[in-house]
Design a protein around this motif. Structure first.
Motif, mmCIF file in Angstrom:
data_model
loop_
_atom_site.group_PDB
_atom_site.id
_atom_site.type_symbol
_atom_site.label_atom_id
_atom_site.label_comp_id
_atom_site.label_asym_id
_atom_site.label_seq_id
_atom_site.Cartn_x
_atom_site.Cartn_y
_atom_site.Cartn_z
ATOM 1 N N ILE A 14 -23.045 63.936 52.802
ATOM 2 C CA ILE A 14 -22.319 63.717 54.047
ATOM 3 C C ILE A 14 -20.993 63.064 53.676
ATOM 4 O O ILE A 14 -20.962 62.056 52.975
ATOM 5 C CB ILE A 14 -23.088 62.796 55.011
ATOM 6 C CG1 ILE A 14 -24.477 63.367 55.309
ATOM 7 C CG2 ILE A 14 -22.307 62.610 56.316
ATOM 8 C CD1 ILE A 14 -25.350 62.427 56.118
ATOM 9 N N TRP A 15 -19.924 63.664 54.153
ATOM 10 C CA TRP A 15 -18.601 63.144 53.844
ATOM 11 C C TRP A 15 -17.867 62.789 55.124
ATOM 12 O O TRP A 15 -17.971 63.483 56.135
ATOM 13 C CB TRP A 15 -17.787 64.175 53.053
ATOM 14 C CG TRP A 15 -18.209 64.227 51.619
ATOM 15 C CD1 TRP A 15 -19.291 64.868 51.096
ATOM 16 C CD2 TRP A 15 -17.567 63.571 50.535
ATOM 17 N NE1 TRP A 15 -19.363 64.652 49.747
ATOM 18 C CE2 TRP A 15 -18.311 63.868 49.377
ATOM 19 C CE3 TRP A 15 -16.433 62.782 50.431
ATOM 20 C CZ2 TRP A 15 -17.960 63.385 48.125
ATOM 21 C CZ3 TRP A 15 -16.067 62.298 49.191
ATOM 22 C CH2 TRP A 15 -16.832 62.599 48.051
ATOM 23 N N ARG A 16 -17.147 61.692 55.051
ATOM 24 C CA ARG A 16 -16.315 61.232 56.167
ATOM 25 C C ARG A 16 -14.887 61.071 55.652
ATOM 26 O O ARG A 16 -14.663 60.556 54.555
ATOM 27 C CB ARG A 16 -16.853 59.897 56.687
ATOM 28 C CG ARG A 16 -16.031 59.271 57.812
ATOM 29 C CD ARG A 16 -16.736 58.036 58.347
ATOM 30 N NE ARG A 16 -16.900 57.008 57.328
ATOM 31 C CZ ARG A 16 -17.794 56.031 57.394
ATOM 32 N NH1 ARG A 16 -18.619 55.950 58.419
ATOM 33 N NH2 ARG A 16 -17.880 55.126 56.429
ATOM 34 N N GLY A 29 -25.446 57.863 55.370
ATOM 35 C CA GLY A 29 -25.899 58.301 56.682
ATOM 36 C C GLY A 29 -24.725 58.294 57.636
ATOM 37 O O GLY A 29 -23.678 57.701 57.348
ATOM 38 N N ALA A 30 -24.885 58.957 58.767
ATOM 39 C CA ALA A 30 -23.782 59.056 59.713
ATOM 40 C C ALA A 30 -24.303 58.987 61.138
ATOM 41 O O ALA A 30 -25.376 59.507 61.450
ATOM 42 C CB ALA A 30 -23.007 60.345 59.503
ATOM 43 N N ARG A 31 -23.523 58.356 61.987
ATOM 44 C CA ARG A 31 -23.799 58.375 63.413
ATOM 45 C C ARG A 31 -22.974 59.504 64.019
ATOM 46 O O ARG A 31 -21.743 59.537 63.867
ATOM 47 C CB ARG A 31 -23.432 57.045 64.053
ATOM 48 C CG ARG A 31 -23.681 57.036 65.556
ATOM 49 C CD ARG A 31 -23.674 55.625 66.104
ATOM 50 N NE ARG A 31 -23.998 55.601 67.515
ATOM 51 C CZ ARG A 31 -24.389 54.526 68.177
ATOM 52 N NH1 ARG A 31 -24.524 53.383 67.527
ATOM 53 N NH2 ARG A 31 -24.653 54.582 69.462
ATOM 54 N N ILE A 202 -22.112 69.752 46.951
ATOM 55 C CA ILE A 202 -20.840 70.419 47.195
ATOM 56 C C ILE A 202 -20.386 70.134 48.617
ATOM 57 O O ILE A 202 -21.149 70.308 49.563
ATOM 58 C CB ILE A 202 -20.948 71.936 46.993
ATOM 59 C CG1 ILE A 202 -21.326 72.228 45.540
ATOM 60 C CG2 ILE A 202 -19.637 72.636 47.350
ATOM 61 C CD1 ILE A 202 -21.498 73.671 45.244
ATOM 62 N N SER A 203 -19.170 69.696 48.739
ATOM 63 C CA SER A 203 -18.591 69.476 50.057
ATOM 64 C C SER A 203 -17.292 70.273 50.148
ATOM 65 O O SER A 203 -16.378 70.054 49.365
ATOM 66 C CB SER A 203 -18.297 67.991 50.274
ATOM 67 O OG SER A 203 -17.602 67.793 51.478
ATOM 68 N N ILE A 204 -17.227 71.225 51.057
ATOM 69 C CA ILE A 204 -16.010 71.957 51.283
ATOM 70 C C ILE A 204 -15.200 71.191 52.308
ATOM 71 O O ILE A 204 -15.647 70.966 53.423
ATOM 72 C CB ILE A 204 -16.288 73.383 51.814
ATOM 73 C CG1 ILE A 204 -17.181 74.120 50.807
ATOM 74 C CG2 ILE A 204 -15.003 74.147 52.030
ATOM 75 C CD1 ILE A 204 -16.600 74.238 49.428
#
Length: 207
Positions: A14-16, A29-31, A202-204
């Motif tokens: 998960i990327w922010r 983690g993400a909200r 992998i994050s595009i």
């Protein structure tokens, strides 16, 4: 577990991205809110000359943005202003968005007069390079485009607030992607001995 309850897959990463078109931070983690991942695209750069939002969709002008990285100084909270971010510039210098002269530092690093903003204009627009991607020699096609087409008003997203991408799709698309628009995370190893498993996260990176 019924067939309908079978998991569709496993979350690899998960990327922010606290600042639009800069590199971001991997989080555990993400909200998820109506504005996407909490804190995602909380900030953007405003080009003072054009009034457009700076976007790596125009790499000829804003390619240096992808050499910057942003990370929150503290976790963002719902219904609260975004916290300050640490920004790593292309030369490795790290600055805080809380600095009084942050706009001057970013302008010097990017070669354009910019302002770091957390509130989008009423009708945000950006420039995008829509030149052919098949390698054909042709003049650059730069167009102005509206933003947040499928996202809540007042956000810095290009289209939608959230995208879910499978690794199968990413691996198929990656060889065809312009290098600056794809981010491949390092290979990680878990386990040991004969049970060792390698997982490539992998994050595009949408911009």
């Amino acid at each position: 577990m019924t067939p309908r309850e079978q998991p569709a897959g496993t979350v690899v990463s998960i990327w922010r991205y606290p600042v639009k078109s800069m590199q971001g931070e991997e989080i555990d983690g993400a909200r998820i809110t109506e504005r996407g991942v909490l804190g995602d695209r909380a900030y953007a750069l405003l080009d003072r000359e054009t009034g457009h939002i700076a976007s790596a969709k125009h790499p000829g002008k804003w390619g240096a943005l992808l050499a910057c990285r942003a990370a929150f100084a503290e976790p963002p909270r719902p219904s609260a202003p975004p916290p300050p971010v640490w920004i790593t510039l292309p030369d490795g210098a790290v600055i805080s968005s809380a600095r009084p002269d942050v706009d001057r530092a970013l302008s010097a690093a990017l070669g354009r007069d910019v302002a770091l903003v957390s509130r989008a204009p009423e009708a945000p627009r950006r420039e995008a390079d829509r030149s052919p991607t098949d390698g054909a020699a042709a003049p650059a096609t730069i167009v102005e485009e509206p933003m947040a087409l499928a996202a809540p008003a007042g956000t810095f997203f290009d289209v939608a607030a959230l995208h879910v991408l499978t690794t199968a799709t990413a691996l198929r698309w990656l060889p065809r992607a312009p290098p600056r628009l794809a981010q491949v995370m390092p290979r990680r190893s878990t386990g040991g001995g004969n049970d060792r498993q390698d997982t490539t996260a992998i994050s595009i990176r949408p911009t």
